[in-house]
Design a protein around this motif. Structure first.
Motif, PDB file in Angstrom:
ATOM      1  N   HIS A  21       0.748  -1.222  -0.157  1.00  0.00           N
ATOM      2  CA  HIS A  21      -0.010  -0.131   0.058  1.00  0.00           C
ATOM      3  C   HIS A  21       0.984   1.223   0.148  1.00  0.00           C
ATOM      4  CE1 HIS A  21      -3.869   1.885   1.712  1.00  0.00           C
ATOM      5  NE2 HIS A  21      -3.828   2.146   0.426  1.00  0.00           N
ATOM      6  N   ASN A  25       2.456   1.891  -3.189  1.00  0.00           N
ATOM      7  CA  ASN A  25       1.439   1.852  -4.494  1.00  0.00           C
ATOM      8  C   ASN A  25       1.209   3.376  -4.325  1.00  0.00           C
ATOM      9  OD1 ASN A  25      -1.864   2.073  -4.606  1.00  0.00           O
ATOM     10  ND2 ASN A  25      -1.119   0.946  -6.295  1.00  0.00           N
ATOM     11  N   SER A  63       3.340   5.465  -5.698  1.00  0.00           N
ATOM     12  CA  SER A  63       3.514   5.660  -7.250  1.00  0.00           C
ATOM     13  C   SER A  63       2.553   6.630  -7.853  1.00  0.00           C
ATOM     14  CB  SER A  63       3.544   4.061  -7.803  1.00  0.00           C
ATOM     15  OG  SER A  63       2.069   3.954  -7.880  1.00  0.00           O
ATOM     16  N   ILE A  78       1.752  -3.664  -7.912  1.00  0.00           N
ATOM     17  CA  ILE A  78       1.773  -2.395  -8.099  1.00  0.00           C
ATOM     18  C   ILE A  78       1.219  -1.898  -9.494  1.00  0.00           C
ATOM     19  CG2 ILE A  78       2.605  -0.179  -8.050  1.00  0.00           C
ATOM     20  CD1 ILE A  78       4.474  -1.428  -5.722  1.00  0.00           C
ATOM     21  N   SER A  79       1.862  -2.395 -10.324  1.00  0.00           N
ATOM     22  CA  SER A  79       1.679  -2.108 -11.828  1.00  0.00           C
ATOM     23  C   SER A  79       0.179  -2.639 -12.363  1.00  0.00           C
ATOM     24  CB  SER A  79       2.561  -2.766 -12.703  1.00  0.00           C
ATOM     25  OG  SER A  79       3.826  -2.116 -12.403  1.00  0.00           O
ATOM     26  N   GLY A  86      -2.484  -2.598 -11.030  1.00  0.00           N
ATOM     27  CA  GLY A  86      -3.457  -1.422 -10.657  1.00  0.00           C
ATOM     28  C   GLY A  86      -3.995  -0.722 -11.808  1.00  0.00           C
ATOM     29  N   ASN A 143      -1.230   3.331 -11.946  1.00  0.00           N
ATOM     30  CA  ASN A 143      -0.225   2.433 -10.860  1.00  0.00           C
ATOM     31  C   ASN A 143       0.854   1.832 -11.545  1.00  0.00           C
ATOM     32  OD1 ASN A 143      -2.555   3.350  -9.418  1.00  0.00           O
ATOM     33  ND2 ASN A 143      -3.100   1.142  -8.894  1.00  0.00           N
TER      34      ASN A 143
END
Ligand SMILES: [Zn+2]
Ligand SMILES: [Zn+2]
Length: 246
Positions: free
Chosen positions: A71, A74, A77, A102-103, A105, A109
């Motif tokens: 979190h 994320n 980012s 993360i990506s 999302g 993200n």
């Protein structure tokens, strides 16, 4: 050095304790050692600026020491777009997983490698900046698991984080520095062995104070209390939110 215990539970959160995470505060920035607690929430509740986070160091890949990074990184980012920090994970698989979660999302993200710098810890080339210097001691908890010594370069004060050790300390993986040098603070887990297994190491311990966290089962707190009469150094069992300065 100022330390705030963000999470002091063992591998499972409790009603009043998050999983392992500790904040090290300096004048111009702060660091985390482990991030098993909801790190971003606790940083914000503490009134801290996400942009002042410099680096996160993890002792090993278990999620009770790392899950809060998802979190935190994320939000760094796509929301805290001025933020920039180094994240030290302990194996390639976890580094790749965190980058992809993360990506995953979507468009906004995205891991920006110039700001969110994920690394796999290299104990031979430990982190150092103007505030602190780290030393890693490999332990036997799992592949690539470490105890981490943090030295405040201004004051020379030192704190050793045990990380998690081997079951019943069968691999004798308590770092030798504990009996060889006078470090200021030893933050020691207490879930994978009994007080009895640790006592031989406490008998030769030169630390000025020992803080027990990650305690399981909870009746072990009674055993820790009993140790206070036996040793000359200070013994504490901190709660979440407790702060020490040394
Ligand atoms: Zn753990
Ligand atoms: Zn673990």
């Amino acid at each position: 050095m100022k330390i705030k215990f963000l999470g002091t539970a063992h591998g499972v959160p409790l009603k009043d304790r998050f999983c392992s995470s500790t904040m090290l505060e300096f004048e111009n920035c702060y660091y985390l050692v482990d991030a098993g607690a909801p790190a971003v929430d606790l940083i914000l509740r503490d009134g801290k600026d996400i942009n002042d986070l410099r680096a996160v160091f993890t002792t090993h890949a278990h999620l009770d020491h790392t899950v809060g990074l998802i979190h935190l990184t994320n939000l760094m980012s796509w929301y805290y777009i001025e933020s920039s920090a180094d994240f030290y994970l302990t194996n390639d698989m976890q580094k790749a997983s965190y980058e992809s979660v993360i990506s995953a999302g979507g468009q906004r993200n995205f891991v920006y490698p110039e700001r969110l710098r994920f690394h796999v810890t290299d104990p031979e080339a430990p982190y150092e900046d103007e505030n602190i210097k780290l030393d890693y001691f490999k332990n036997g908890h799992m592949n690539n698991s470490y105890s981490i010594l943090v030295t405040d370069k201004t004051t020379g004060k030192r704190v050793l984080f045990s990380g998690d050790f081997s079951g019943m300390l069968a691999l004798s993986d308590v770092p030798k520095i504990l009996s060889e040098q006078e470090i200021d603070v030893f933050v020691c887990e207490m879930a994978h062995f009994g007080v009895k297994e640790l006592e031989p190491y406490l008998d030769t311990c030169k630390a000025k104070s020992v803080y027990f966290t990650h305690v399981f089962p909870l009746d072990k707190y009674d055993g820790i209390e009993a140790l206070k009469d036996k040793y000359a150094f200070e013994i504490h069992s901190p709660s979440d939110g407790d702060i020490i300065e040394f």
